[in-house]
Design a protein around this motif. Structure first.
Motif, PDB file in Angstrom:
ATOM      1  N   PHE A  29       0.792  -1.240   0.097  1.00 57.14           N
ATOM      2  CA  PHE A  29      -0.047  -0.079   0.126  1.00 57.14           C
ATOM      3  C   PHE A  29       0.958   1.300  -0.039  1.00 57.14           C
ATOM      4  N   SER A  30       1.820   1.274   0.948  1.00 57.69           N
ATOM      5  CA  SER A  30       2.891   2.558   0.742  1.00 57.69           C
ATOM      6  C   SER A  30       4.230   2.030   1.453  1.00 57.69           C
ATOM      7  N   ILE A  31       5.041   2.523   1.232  1.00 58.75           N
ATOM      8  CA  ILE A  31       6.444   2.238   2.043  1.00 58.75           C
ATOM      9  C   ILE A  31       6.990   3.562   2.490  1.00 58.75           C
ATOM     10  N   ASN A  32       7.304   3.696   3.616  1.00 59.27           N
ATOM     11  CA  ASN A  32       8.049   4.767   4.578  1.00 59.27           C
ATOM     12  C   ASN A  32       9.191   4.696   4.411  1.00 59.27           C
ATOM     13  N   ASP A  33      10.101   4.710   5.851  1.00 64.90           N
ATOM     14  CA  ASP A  33      11.581   4.579   5.664  1.00 64.90           C
ATOM     15  C   ASP A  33      11.986   3.273   4.952  1.00 64.90           C
ATOM     16  N   PRO A 103      -4.522  -5.017   3.772  1.00 65.60           N
ATOM     17  CA  PRO A 103      -5.378  -3.677   4.523  1.00 65.60           C
ATOM     18  C   PRO A 103      -4.898  -3.555   5.926  1.00 65.60           C
ATOM     19  N   ARG A 104      -3.654  -3.812   6.279  1.00 69.31           N
ATOM     20  CA  ARG A 104      -3.303  -3.433   7.825  1.00 69.31           C
ATOM     21  C   ARG A 104      -3.195  -1.976   7.897  1.00 69.31           C
ATOM     22  N   SER A 105      -3.318  -1.420   9.260  1.00 63.20           N
ATOM     23  CA  SER A 105      -3.283  -0.061   9.605  1.00 63.20           C
ATOM     24  C   SER A 105      -1.564   0.195  10.120  1.00 63.20           C
ATOM     25  N   TYR A 106      -1.083  -0.565   9.953  1.00 63.81           N
ATOM     26  CA  TYR A 106       0.585  -0.436  10.584  1.00 63.81           C
ATOM     27  C   TYR A 106       1.540  -0.739   9.547  1.00 63.81           C
TER      28      TYR A 106
END
Length: 121
Positions: A29-33, A103-106
């Motif tokens: 869904f997204s990639i942070n650091d 669909p995780r929120s973390y």
């Protein structure tokens, strides 16, 4: 499932350059650091540097001015450009990414398989 696949390692002479790549794939869904670590024989794994989703970077003192981390968010890929390589840079290099899987929120941390970098004559 998420996979991080690294490439670009090898043998290089002191003073030479290498560019490592690490591509993430899967239900992202997204990639942070994102970051790069390394582990030399007989030593603990150490952080080389990190890059935020916005492109801010941080490096360990031993590689500042020689290594550059960048990323292509459209390709879910992080790069490590290594210049002026020294024998003490010899290690297995691992990429790491904090990834939000639908669909995780973390975020969950994922590791690449590692790629060997050897700096020697």
């Amino acid at each position: 499932q998420v996979q991080l696949v690294e490439s670009g390692g090898g043998l290089v002479q002191p003073g030479g350059s290498l560019r490592l790549s690490c591509a993430a794939s899967g239900s992202i869904f997204s990639i942070n650091d994102m970051g790069w670590y390394r582990q030399a024989p007989g030593k603990e794994r150490e952080l080389v540097g990190t890059i935020t989703s916005g492109g801010m970077t941080q490096y360990v003192d031993s590689v500042k001015g020689r290594f550059t981390i960048s990323r292509d968010n459209a390709k879910n890929t992080v790069y490590l450009q290594m210049n002026s390589l020294k024998p003490e840079d010899t290690a297995v290099y691992y990429c790491n990414a904090a990834i939000r899987v639908w669909p995780r929120s973390y975020d969950t941390g994922y590791w690449g398989q590692g790629t060997q970098v050897t700096v020697s004559l």
